[in-house]
Design an enzyme around this catalytic site. Structure first.
Site, mmCIF file in Angstrom:
data_model
loop_
_atom_site.group_PDB
_atom_site.id
_atom_site.type_symbol
_atom_site.label_atom_id
_atom_site.label_comp_id
_atom_site.label_asym_id
_atom_site.label_seq_id
_atom_site.Cartn_x
_atom_site.Cartn_y
_atom_site.Cartn_z
ATOM 1 N N ASP A 63 14.683 -0.673 -0.497
ATOM 2 C CA ASP A 63 15.511 -0.888 0.685
ATOM 3 C C ASP A 63 16.485 -2.024 0.368
ATOM 4 O OD1 ASP A 63 16.127 -0.437 3.436
ATOM 5 O OD2 ASP A 63 14.769 -2.020 4.056
ATOM 6 N N ARG A 78 0.641 6.785 7.513
ATOM 7 C CA ARG A 78 0.583 6.873 6.049
ATOM 8 C C ARG A 78 -0.029 8.190 5.584
ATOM 9 N NH1 ARG A 78 1.716 1.763 3.888
ATOM 10 N NH2 ARG A 78 0.858 -0.041 4.975
ATOM 11 N N PHE A 99 14.419 5.041 9.723
ATOM 12 C CA PHE A 99 13.063 4.619 9.398
ATOM 13 C C PHE A 99 12.185 5.841 9.169
ATOM 14 C CE2 PHE A 99 9.012 2.532 9.475
ATOM 15 C CZ PHE A 99 9.301 1.340 8.833
ATOM 16 N N GLU A 142 7.095 2.203 -6.768
ATOM 17 C CA GLU A 142 7.336 1.775 -5.384
ATOM 18 C C GLU A 142 7.564 2.971 -4.472
ATOM 19 O OE1 GLU A 142 6.938 -0.111 -3.108
ATOM 20 O OE2 GLU A 142 8.180 -1.897 -3.083
ATOM 21 N N LYS A 151 0.824 -1.192 0.000
ATOM 22 C CA LYS A 151 0.000 0.000 0.000
ATOM 23 C C LYS A 151 0.864 1.250 0.000
ATOM 24 C CE LYS A 151 -2.440 -2.393 3.492
ATOM 25 N NZ LYS A 151 -2.973 -2.379 4.857
ATOM 26 N N GLY A 152 2.157 1.098 0.317
ATOM 27 C CA GLY A 152 3.017 2.264 0.556
ATOM 28 C C GLY A 152 3.093 3.263 -0.579
ATOM 29 N N ASP A 167 4.461 3.670 6.131
ATOM 30 C CA ASP A 167 3.899 3.386 7.449
ATOM 31 C C ASP A 167 4.919 2.791 8.404
ATOM 32 O OD1 ASP A 167 4.090 0.802 6.069
ATOM 33 O OD2 ASP A 167 2.987 0.007 7.784
HETATM 34 P P1 IMP Z 1 12.806 -4.407 0.622
HETATM 35 O O1 IMP Z 1 13.394 -3.497 -0.439
HETATM 36 O O2 IMP Z 1 12.371 -5.739 0.081
HETATM 37 O O3 IMP Z 1 13.734 -4.558 1.794
HETATM 38 O O4 IMP Z 1 11.478 -3.779 1.223
HETATM 39 C C1 IMP Z 1 10.963 -2.568 0.801
HETATM 40 C C2 IMP Z 1 9.703 -2.304 1.574
HETATM 41 O O5 IMP Z 1 9.988 -2.201 2.971
HETATM 42 C C3 IMP Z 1 9.076 -0.989 1.168
HETATM 43 O O6 IMP Z 1 8.165 -1.123 0.104
HETATM 44 C C4 IMP Z 1 8.425 -0.527 2.457
HETATM 45 O O7 IMP Z 1 7.124 -1.070 2.569
HETATM 46 C C5 IMP Z 1 9.289 -1.125 3.557
HETATM 47 N N1 IMP Z 1 10.265 -0.121 4.078
HETATM 48 C C6 IMP Z 1 11.612 -0.126 3.948
HETATM 49 N N2 IMP Z 1 12.184 0.928 4.555
HETATM 50 C C7 IMP Z 1 11.150 1.649 5.081
HETATM 51 C C8 IMP Z 1 11.090 2.890 5.837
HETATM 52 O O8 IMP Z 1 12.088 3.564 6.157
HETATM 53 N N3 IMP Z 1 9.839 3.280 6.199
HETATM 54 C C9 IMP Z 1 8.711 2.604 5.885
HETATM 55 N N4 IMP Z 1 8.716 1.453 5.176
HETATM 56 C C10 IMP Z 1 9.932 0.978 4.780
HETATM 57 MG MG MG Z 2 5.297 -1.008 4.506
#
Ligand code: IMP
Ligand code: MG
Length: 195
Positions: free
Chosen positions: A118, A180, A167, A114, A58-59, A174
């Site tokens: 991360d 959000r 974070f 997206e 949902k982000g 969120d």
């Molecule tokens: P990754 O790239 O698979 O590690 O995960 C990415 C997802 O982790 C993003 O789409 C967000 O939902 C969540 N995420 C990573 N860092 C943050 C942050 O600093 N704040 C909020 N959500 C985050």
């Molecule tokens: Mg999230």
């Protein structure tokens, strides 16, 4: 754009959410600038293509809603929801599709939208799934990037801005489904998540 409010004015009507924010990283104005810039770039790059924007729920909904209005060429939109398998707080990289796309991808130039890149594990998995469906092209557009956290070899064609390894919440992002709806992006106080 919604009417702009100052942080002090917001403090009175966010029911304590602002107390959990350590600092504002990106104001509404700054976010607007970033979105306008990326929208113009995508409009230019995809003018002779068949653009399908796919938002990962949902982000990315807030970013998606603003970005699509900053794009001046015809485009189609769709949404996908996934959840990570595995325990703990780290992404396992193996995802389960909770809501799939509505249409076949053949012939489309896919742009995955997206919120934040991360470790890249989630997107790397989604990319593999979508590539196998034979779109004409596939690229990633992420609002935020934390490059030093990357584990999977995923590169975004469009990046709003790099952010520090903290974070962050707001503008769709969120912590435990909260924050959000903040119109800006802020760093969450570590004590909120026990960091
Ligand atoms: P990754 O790239 O698979 O590690 O995960 C990415 C997802 O982790 C993003 O789409 C967000 O939902 C969540 N995420 C990573 N860092 C943050 C942050 O600093 N704040 C909020 N959500 C985050
Ligand atoms: Mg999230």
């Amino acid at each position: 754009m919604a009417p702009k409010k100052g942080v002090n004015e917001m403090a009175e009507n966010t029911n304590g959410m602002l107390d959990d924010i350590q600092e504002v990283l990106l104001s509404e104005e700054k976010l607007h600038e970033i979105v306008e810039r990326i929208g113009a770039q995508i409009s230019e790059d995809y003018k002779d293509k068949k653009l399908l924007m796919v938002s990962i729920l949902k982000g990315s909904v807030v970013f998606m809603a603003d970005l699509m209005r900053a794009i001046t060429i015809p485009c189609r939109i769709d949404f996908m929801a996934v959840s990570s398998y595995g325990s703990g707080t780290k992404t396992s990289g193996v995802v389960k599709i909770i809501k799939d796309l509505d249409i076949p991808l053949e012939g489309y130039d896919l742009l995955i939208v997206e919120d934040i890149l991360d470790s890249g594990m989630t997107l790397s998995y989604i990319l593999d799934i979508l590539k196998s469906r034979g779109p004409r092209s596939i690229q990633i557009c992420t609002l935020f990037d934390k490059p030093e956290r990357r584990q999977a070899d995923v590169k975004a064609a469009y990046v709003g801005t790099q952010v520090p390894d903290a974070f962050i919440v707001g503008y769709g992002l969120d912590y435990d489904e909260k924050y959000r709806n903040l119109p800006f992006v802020g760093v969450l106080k570590p004590e909120v998540y026990g960091g």
